[in-house]
Write a protein that holds these residues in place. Structure first.
Motif, PDB file in Angstrom:
ATOM      1  N   GLY A  12      45.479 -10.051 -11.280  1.00 56.33           N
ATOM      2  CA  GLY A  12      46.432 -10.443 -10.258  1.00 56.33           C
ATOM      3  C   GLY A  12      47.874  -9.994 -10.384  1.00 56.33           C
ATOM      4  O   GLY A  12      48.562  -9.922  -9.371  1.00 56.33           O
ATOM      5  N   SER A  13      48.377  -9.713 -11.566  1.00 59.27           N
ATOM      6  CA  SER A  13      49.790  -9.332 -11.695  1.00 59.27           C
ATOM      7  C   SER A  13      50.091  -8.049 -10.920  1.00 59.27           C
ATOM      8  O   SER A  13      51.077  -7.969 -10.186  1.00 59.27           O
ATOM      9  N   THR A  14      49.248  -7.066 -11.075  1.00 61.20           N
ATOM     10  CA  THR A  14      49.479  -5.784 -10.404  1.00 61.20           C
ATOM     11  C   THR A  14      49.342  -5.935  -8.893  1.00 61.20           C
ATOM     12  O   THR A  14      50.126  -5.367  -8.131  1.00 61.20           O
ATOM     13  N   ARG A  15      48.361  -6.704  -8.447  1.00 63.53           N
ATOM     14  CA  ARG A  15      48.198  -6.946  -7.011  1.00 63.53           C
ATOM     15  C   ARG A  15      49.447  -7.605  -6.434  1.00 63.53           C
ATOM     16  O   ARG A  15      49.926  -7.233  -5.368  1.00 63.53           O
ATOM     17  N   ARG A  16      50.016  -8.563  -7.158  1.00 60.35           N
ATOM     18  CA  ARG A  16      51.229  -9.242  -6.664  1.00 60.35           C
ATOM     19  C   ARG A  16      52.392  -8.263  -6.564  1.00 60.35           C
ATOM     20  O   ARG A  16      53.154  -8.296  -5.600  1.00 60.35           O
ATOM     21  N   TYR A  17      52.544  -7.392  -7.563  1.00 58.88           N
ATOM     22  CA  TYR A  17      53.586  -6.355  -7.490  1.00 58.88           C
ATOM     23  C   TYR A  17      53.342  -5.447  -6.279  1.00 58.88           C
ATOM     24  O   TYR A  17      54.270  -5.105  -5.546  1.00 58.88           O
ATOM     25  N   ALA A  18      52.097  -5.032  -6.071  1.00 59.82           N
ATOM     26  CA  ALA A  18      51.774  -4.131  -4.953  1.00 59.82           C
ATOM     27  C   ALA A  18      52.071  -4.801  -3.614  1.00 59.82           C
ATOM     28  O   ALA A  18      52.633  -4.168  -2.707  1.00 59.82           O
ATOM     29  N   GLU A  19      51.721  -6.067  -3.487  1.00 63.29           N
ATOM     30  CA  GLU A  19      51.979  -6.785  -2.239  1.00 63.29           C
ATOM     31  C   GLU A  19      53.478  -6.940  -1.992  1.00 63.29           C
ATOM     32  O   GLU A  19      53.944  -6.801  -0.863  1.00 63.29           O
ATOM     33  N   LYS A  20      54.240  -7.206  -3.037  1.00 65.06           N
ATOM     34  CA  LYS A  20      55.696  -7.330  -2.898  1.00 65.06           C
ATOM     35  C   LYS A  20      56.307  -5.974  -2.539  1.00 65.06           C
ATOM     36  O   LYS A  20      57.188  -5.898  -1.675  1.00 65.06           O
ATOM     37  N   LEU A  21      55.834  -4.911  -3.162  1.00 65.29           N
ATOM     38  CA  LEU A  21      56.317  -3.572  -2.851  1.00 65.29           C
ATOM     39  C   LEU A  21      55.984  -3.217  -1.400  1.00 65.29           C
ATOM     40  O   LEU A  21      56.815  -2.636  -0.690  1.00 65.29           O
TER      41      LEU A  21
END
Length: 180
Positions: A12-21
């Motif tokens: 989930g950490s990378t997905r959250r970064y991708a969604e924020k980006l």
């Protein structure tokens, strides 16, 4: 669609970064499992979680891909270790060299972000692997441990989250440079 954010995230950490980006840039974010053909894209941002010396989904996503004139590739790794440590940056680059052709890696812009870990959410296999690694590292003399190893020992068994959305700022600026 000329621009895309592709991500490989297990917990989930990378997905959250991708969604924020995606939110910050207006560019759609998709899992590497659902990524379209990238050959016609002007800007490709790949965010990938670091696992056991590799970046999740990166090799699969960029297999048979070559960067054409006018295309921009931004590679963003997300891991538990502090990416400001030169030793960690070296380890990440070494990992990327094993997964990508040199010509592609040399033309890509690299960024490194910190993620997190929640041992309660790890799969049985990942939990077992981390336990074995932890036990091995504890037997290593302190003077021979790397910063990354010490961080793993300190966080073992805990829930830690180093996610920092402000660290996306240089990536957002680079993406905006390509869109305008």
């Amino acid at each position: 669609m000329e621009h895309i954010i592709v991500y490989g995230s297990q917990y989930g950490s990378t997905r959250r970064y991708a969604e924020k980006l995606s939110e910050e840039t207006g560019i759609p974010a998709v899992s590497y499992k659902d990524a379209p053909n990238l050959s016609g894209m002007k800007t490709i941002v790949y965010l990938g979680s670091l696992y056991a010396g590799g970046v999740l989904g990166l090799a699969k996503t960029l297999r048979n891909f070559s960067l054409q004139e006018g295309q921009k590739l931004l590679l963003v790794t997300v891991g538990l270790a502090d990416p400001t440590e030169p030793e960690n940056q070296h380890n990440i680059r070494t990992s990327l060299q094993k997964q990508l052709p040199a010509e592609l890696l040399d033309r890509a812009m690299l960024f490194h972000l910190r993620g997190g870990i929640d041992y309660q959410k790890l799969s049985f296999g990942h939990r077992t692997m981390m336990k074995l690694l932890y036990q091995s590292l504890r037997r290593t003399p302190v003077e021979k441990q790397t910063a990354e190893n010490r961080a793993l020992i300190e966080t073992y068994g805990k829930q830690v989250d180093f996610t920092d959305f402000s660290a996306l700022e240089p990536i957002v600026l680079e993406v905006q440079r390509n869109i305008i």
